[in-house]
Design an enzyme around this catalytic site. Structure first.
Site, PDB file in Angstrom:
ATOM      1  N   CYS A   1      17.709   0.320 -65.710  1.00  0.00           N
ATOM      2  CA  CYS A   1      16.640  -0.432 -65.356  1.00  0.00           C
ATOM      3  C   CYS A   1      16.486  -0.716 -63.900  1.00  0.00           C
ATOM      4  O   CYS A   1      17.538  -1.638 -63.649  1.00  0.00           O
ATOM      5  CB  CYS A   1      16.517  -1.534 -66.114  1.00  0.00           C
ATOM      6  SG  CYS A   1      14.867  -2.326 -65.786  1.00  0.00           S
ATOM      7  N   GLY A   2      15.735  -0.390 -62.942  1.00  0.00           N
ATOM      8  CA  GLY A   2      15.931  -0.611 -61.629  1.00  0.00           C
ATOM      9  C   GLY A   2      15.471  -1.967 -61.066  1.00  0.00           C
ATOM     10  O   GLY A   2      16.124  -2.671 -60.585  1.00  0.00           O
ATOM     11  N   HIS A   3      14.186  -2.529 -61.647  1.00  0.00           N
ATOM     12  CA  HIS A   3      14.002  -3.857 -61.248  1.00  0.00           C
ATOM     13  C   HIS A   3      14.944  -4.652 -61.867  1.00  0.00           C
ATOM     14  O   HIS A   3      15.315  -5.882 -61.374  1.00  0.00           O
ATOM     15  CB  HIS A   3      12.361  -4.174 -61.776  1.00  0.00           C
ATOM     16  CG  HIS A   3      12.518  -4.789 -63.308  1.00  0.00           C
ATOM     17  ND1 HIS A   3      12.421  -4.158 -64.489  1.00  0.00           N
ATOM     18  CD2 HIS A   3      12.784  -6.098 -63.785  1.00  0.00           C
ATOM     19  CE1 HIS A   3      12.414  -4.981 -65.574  1.00  0.00           C
ATOM     20  NE2 HIS A   3      12.674  -6.120 -65.163  1.00  0.00           N
TER      21      HIS A   3
ATOM     22  N   HIS B   1       8.192   6.288 -70.918  1.00  0.00           N
ATOM     23  CA  HIS B   1       7.575   5.722 -69.655  1.00  0.00           C
ATOM     24  C   HIS B   1       6.442   6.677 -69.088  1.00  0.00           C
ATOM     25  O   HIS B   1       6.965   7.842 -68.962  1.00  0.00           O
ATOM     26  CB  HIS B   1       8.421   5.391 -68.826  1.00  0.00           C
ATOM     27  CG  HIS B   1       9.685   4.358 -69.132  1.00  0.00           C
ATOM     28  ND1 HIS B   1      10.531   4.692 -69.747  1.00  0.00           N
ATOM     29  CD2 HIS B   1       9.667   2.918 -68.612  1.00  0.00           C
ATOM     30  CE1 HIS B   1      11.175   3.488 -69.714  1.00  0.00           C
ATOM     31  NE2 HIS B   1      10.628   2.655 -69.039  1.00  0.00           N
TER      32      HIS B   1
ATOM     33  N   ASP C   1       4.891  -2.168 -66.281  1.00  0.00           N
ATOM     34  CA  ASP C   1       5.746  -2.832 -65.598  1.00  0.00           C
ATOM     35  C   ASP C   1       5.011  -3.499 -64.293  1.00  0.00           C
ATOM     36  O   ASP C   1       4.044  -2.985 -63.791  1.00  0.00           O
ATOM     37  CB  ASP C   1       6.482  -1.705 -65.142  1.00  0.00           C
ATOM     38  CG  ASP C   1       7.910  -2.224 -64.215  1.00  0.00           C
ATOM     39  OD1 ASP C   1       8.033  -3.319 -63.835  1.00  0.00           O
ATOM     40  OD2 ASP C   1       8.911  -1.127 -64.290  1.00  0.00           O
TER      41      ASP C   1
ATOM     42  N   CYS D   1       8.751  -0.245 -60.753  1.00  0.00           N
ATOM     43  CA  CYS D   1       9.481   0.171 -61.730  1.00  0.00           C
ATOM     44  C   CYS D   1      10.743   1.228 -61.044  1.00  0.00           C
ATOM     45  O   CYS D   1      10.354   2.184 -60.143  1.00  0.00           O
ATOM     46  CB  CYS D   1       8.825   1.446 -62.538  1.00  0.00           C
ATOM     47  SG  CYS D   1       9.737   1.912 -63.889  1.00  0.00           S
ATOM     48  N   GLY D   2      11.811   0.587 -60.693  1.00  0.00           N
ATOM     49  CA  GLY D   2      12.829   1.408 -60.048  1.00  0.00           C
ATOM     50  C   GLY D   2      13.243   2.773 -60.623  1.00  0.00           C
ATOM     51  O   GLY D   2      13.428   3.709 -59.840  1.00  0.00           O
ATOM     52  N   THR D   3      13.261   2.755 -61.827  1.00  0.00           N
ATOM     53  CA  THR D   3      13.728   4.294 -62.302  1.00  0.00           C
ATOM     54  C   THR D   3      12.407   5.148 -62.183  1.00  0.00           C
ATOM     55  O   THR D   3      12.596   6.543 -61.966  1.00  0.00           O
ATOM     56  CB  THR D   3      14.236   4.147 -63.967  1.00  0.00           C
ATOM     57  OG1 THR D   3      13.319   3.533 -64.621  1.00  0.00           O
ATOM     58  CG2 THR D   3      15.594   3.467 -63.904  1.00  0.00           C
TER      59      THR D   3
HETATM   60  O1  PYC Z   1      12.307  -1.045 -62.939  1.00  0.00           O
HETATM   61  O2  PYC Z   1      13.406   0.911 -63.857  1.00  0.00           O
HETATM   62  C1  PYC Z   1      12.540  -0.247 -63.878  1.00  0.00           C
HETATM   63  C2  PYC Z   1      11.947  -0.477 -65.123  1.00  0.00           C
HETATM   64  C3  PYC Z   1      12.120   0.294 -66.284  1.00  0.00           C
HETATM   65  C4  PYC Z   1      11.351  -0.498 -67.352  1.00  0.00           C
HETATM   66  C5  PYC Z   1      11.102  -1.690 -66.639  1.00  0.00           C
HETATM   67  N1  PYC Z   1      11.443  -1.567 -65.287  1.00  0.00           N
END
Ligand code: PYC
Length: 317
Positions: free
Chosen positions: A88-90, A212, A236, A240-242
């Site tokens: 999870c990036g965030h 997602h 999100d 979303c980092g991923t």
């Molecule tokens: O930031 O990767 C992310 C992420 C995945 C689900 C919520 N945020």
């Protein structure tokens, strides 16, 4: 009465609840094995922490655990209202900001073992009003399928299936406004996409479900603006980092970005991550940068007599 300490942060508006002391004995092995153990034997801990009435669909949780890999300083398992996340990036940005708040790290780079691989996370020195600017080098990202057609109502759309630490379906030709005033329509459209992907057996390269969904549109402040539906019903609030990692892999595959070229991804509520991709030994490694803010610290109290001690069943998907 059981107590569980937590610290909440948000990254671009998306919250992360860090549990830095796992209230469960006997969790060992690789971080992937620890996830499997927690999922099998202690899933009620996840629902206790995240489900209503203590939590909400939007909240992402993070357990800080012992890494098994010798070169890692920390291990992290991310989870949400419906299950567990590969990465999870965030959340990674939020965890690093919280570790700094706890005095457990200084500006510099640490390695973090996640269930899907090792992440190199860098806390930057505080500058320009940002105490917690964090970059992380993600697990390798790649596009698996391109230009997959789906019929959503009267509209034919096309999307790419890509991995960025979670599986994503990325769509451009949806015809919807990526605006915070349009959340209900965006959510139901993405939920329909997700159902159709499942019904048609369109999955990730390892057979995993695509949970997602990302819709892209134009941005005035960045290179692109996106709406990201997370597993369950929540969207999100961050870019979303991923998801941005998956997007970078698709842009690179289409020769729309060069190695190290910065791509700025804006969320539907306006927050922005910077990202770029590098090719290392034949793999595409995304780096994502954003800021987090530590915003609450407390103790969850779990009374075994409470009928909703482990969360409201059915309050989520
Ligand atoms: O930031 O990767 C992310 C992420 C995945 C689900 C919520 N945020």
């Amino acid at each position: 009465m059981k107590s569980i300490s937590y610290i909440d942060s948000h990254t671009g508006g998306e919250p992360t609840r860090l549990i830095s002391e796992l209230p469960v004995p006997g969790v060992q092995g690789s971080v992937a094995e620890q996830l499997a153990f927690l999922k099998q034997h202690h899933d009620s801990l996840r629902t206790t922490i995240l489900h209503e009435p203590r939590g909400s669909d939007v909240l992402v949780g993070a357990y800080l655990v012992e890494p098994a890999q010798a070169d890692c300083q920390f291990g992290v398992i991310f989870f949400n209202n419906v299950g567990y996340l590969g990465m999870c990036g965030h959340g990674m940005i939020g965890v690093i900001a919280t570790l700094s708040f706890l005095g457990r790290i200084q500006p510099g780079t640490v390695k973090v073992e996640t269930p899907v691989g090792v992440i190199e996370a860098t806390l930057h020195p505080a500058a320009q009003g940002y105490p917690n600017r964090v970059s992380f080098k993600n697990v390798p990202a790649f596009r698996f399928l391109s230009h997959v057609a789906l019929e959503i109502g009267e509209t034919t759309i096309h999307g790419d299936v890509a991995w960025g630490g979670n599986w994503f379906f990325l769509v451009h030709d949806h015809g919807l406004g990526i605006e915070a005033t349009n959340l209900e329509q965006l959510t139901s459209f993405c939920r329909e996409i997700r159902s159709q992907l499942a019904a048609r057996g369109i999955r990730g390269s390892n057979g995993e479900e695509i949970e997602h969904i990302e819709l892209f549109g134009a941005s005035r402040e960045a290179d692109s603006r996106s709406f990201v539906l997370c597993p369950g019903k929540a969207y999100d609030r961050s870019p979303c980092g991923t998801g941005t990692s998956a997007k970078l892999a698709c842009l690179y595959a289409d020769s729309k970005i060069a190695p190290s070229q910065v791509w700025r991804q804006q969320s539907v509520i306006g927050s922005i991550f910077d990202g770029h991709i590098e090719q290392v030994e034949g793999q595409l490694i995304p780096t994502i940068t954003g800021e987090a803010w530590v915003m609450a610290k407390g103790v969850l109290l779990v009374d075994p007599r409470d009928p909703f001690a482990c969360g409201i069943p059915g309050s989520t998907e």
